[in-house]
Design a protein around this motif. Sequence first.
Motif, short mmCIF file in Angstrom:
data_model
loop_
_atom_site.label_atom_id
_atom_site.label_comp_id
_atom_site.label_asym_id
_atom_site.label_seq_id
_atom_site.Cartn_x
_atom_site.Cartn_y
_atom_site.Cartn_z
N ILE A 1 0.87 -1.27 0.11
CA ILE A 1 0.07 0.14 -0.04
C ILE A 1 1.04 1.31 -0.02
N PHE A 2 0.91 2.07 -1.12
CA PHE A 2 1.72 3.20 -1.24
C PHE A 2 0.81 4.47 -0.78
N LYS A 3 1.40 5.38 0.09
CA LYS A 3 0.97 6.37 0.68
C LYS A 3 1.15 7.59 0.15
N ALA A 4 0.24 8.71 0.16
CA ALA A 4 0.65 10.00 -0.41
C ALA A 4 -0.23 11.02 0.49
N LEU A 5 0.58 12.07 0.78
CA LEU A 5 -0.03 13.37 1.75
C LEU A 5 0.10 14.42 0.82
N VAL B 1 -3.02 5.09 -5.28
CA VAL B 1 -2.19 5.47 -4.20
C VAL B 1 -3.05 5.90 -2.86
N PHE B 2 -2.98 5.59 -1.63
CA PHE B 2 -3.97 5.87 -0.53
C PHE B 2 -3.57 7.31 -0.04
N GLY B 3 -4.43 8.03 -0.22
CA GLY B 3 -4.19 9.64 -0.10
C GLY B 3 -4.65 10.03 1.34
N MET B 4 -3.94 10.90 1.87
CA MET B 4 -4.14 11.57 3.12
C MET B 4 -3.85 13.04 3.02
N THR B 5 -4.49 13.76 4.06
CA THR B 5 -4.38 15.36 3.79
C THR B 5 -4.03 16.04 5.00
N ALA B 6 -3.52 17.11 5.08
CA ALA B 6 -3.31 18.28 5.96
C ALA B 6 -3.84 19.72 5.62
N LEU B 7 -4.86 20.09 5.83
CA LEU B 7 -5.55 21.14 5.26
C LEU B 7 -4.87 22.46 5.90
N THR B 8 -4.43 23.25 4.75
CA THR B 8 -4.06 24.70 5.10
C THR B 8 -4.99 25.66 5.18
N ALA B 9 -6.04 25.44 4.61
CA ALA B 9 -7.17 26.52 4.22
C ALA B 9 -8.35 25.91 3.51
N GLN C 1 -2.10 17.97 11.99
CA GLN C 1 -2.47 17.07 11.00
C GLN C 1 -1.36 16.45 10.61
N ILE C 2 -0.15 17.17 10.30
CA ILE C 2 1.14 16.51 9.72
C ILE C 2 1.64 15.59 10.70
N GLU C 3 1.58 15.89 11.88
CA GLU C 3 2.29 14.95 12.98
C GLU C 3 1.27 13.61 13.23
N ALA C 4 0.07 13.94 12.95
CA ALA C 4 -0.96 12.75 13.15
C ALA C 4 -0.59 11.89 11.92
N VAL C 5 -0.35 12.22 10.75
CA VAL C 5 -0.28 11.34 9.72
C VAL C 5 1.43 10.90 9.64
N GLU D 1 6.82 27.80 7.61
CA GLU D 1 7.57 27.51 8.54
C GLU D 1 7.37 25.91 9.46
N VAL D 2 5.94 25.84 9.85
CA VAL D 2 5.59 24.63 10.33
C VAL D 2 5.86 23.36 9.39
N ILE D 3 5.60 23.63 8.18
CA ILE D 3 5.69 22.47 7.30
C ILE D 3 7.18 22.17 7.29
N ALA D 4 8.13 22.90 7.13
CA ALA D 4 9.50 22.86 7.11
C ALA D 4 10.10 22.17 8.32
N GLU D 5 9.19 22.45 9.49
CA GLU D 5 9.81 22.02 10.79
C GLU D 5 9.52 20.47 10.82
N LYS D 6 8.21 20.29 10.39
CA LYS D 6 7.71 18.80 10.56
C LYS D 6 8.31 17.86 9.64
N ILE D 7 8.83 18.38 8.24
CA ILE D 7 9.28 17.67 7.38
C ILE D 7 10.66 17.31 7.95
N ALA D 8 11.47 18.45 8.83
CA ALA D 8 12.54 17.71 9.41
C ALA D 8 12.64 16.88 10.69
N ALA D 9 11.49 17.33 11.31
CA ALA D 9 11.31 16.49 12.74
C ALA D 9 11.46 15.02 12.27
#
Length: 272
Positions: free
Chosen positions: A3-7, A32-40, A63-67, A88-96
């Motif tokens: 199962i391939f997953k994409a956010l 591909v199994f799709g997941m979401t993190a809403l910005t707006a 949302q990003i953390e949960a996924v 900035e939040v997205i960049a931080e979560k990608i790195a973390a």
Amino acid sequence: MSIFKALTIAGSDSGGGAGIQADLKTFQELEVFGMTALTAITAQNTTGVHGVYPLSPETLGKQIEAVAEDLRPDAIKTGMLWSAEMIEVIAEKIAAYDLENVIVDPVMIAKGGASLLNDEAVEKLTRRLLPLAYAVTPNIPEAEVLTGRSLKTMDDRKKAAQDLCEMGVRYSIIKGGHQPENEKVTDLLFDGETFIEISNPYIETKNTHGTGCTFAAALTAQTAKGNGIHEAFQVAEAFVHEAVAHSLDIGAGHGPTNHFAFKKSFKGSLRV
């Protein structure tokens, strides 16, 4: 079965033609199994964007953390990011979470002309997000903003594609839909060493809403499945061409593309 997953990290389009709705439709069509993190959330239809209601950066981050903690994505697509704080939040979560295969669709202006990314956010995107990106997929106006270049010729596009890779992106793709030539639309991929061009016949239609989102989503889906950039580029090109060639003539403005046209046209003949 794997199962391939994409956010997808993007805004919601209430009209269903672009944003996370287009992304999820594309992911599904490419299995591909799709997941979401809403910005707006946007109030939007084929005639334009009638309201933008951003979520808080904290809500986006959660949302990003949960996924990431439970359903680690094989690839990530970013779309409408709205503000520097969100980027900035997205960049931080990608790195973390050490997330990989990040494909940035630098959404700046909606089809109807509404601005979807402010100036401060553009600077943050180039400085913080692009260095983390696997690929970036601007159209010509977006590439001009990101690089500060005026793009009139293919040589201009090639220089801009190189500029984007020098910002830290592994692969850059500049879409040519805003400058059709000789009844063709040519998209350009720079893989760090060579340039690859794919041309498709220009289709005279107003129903192109969501083409950028759909292209980047197809690229993301193929990347999630382990395809290299050249194979992913080929499928994304074919997917969008078929979606526009068989677009849906609904609504009073820029109608949506047809996300289920690809499978009907190729019926498994192209590796997806």
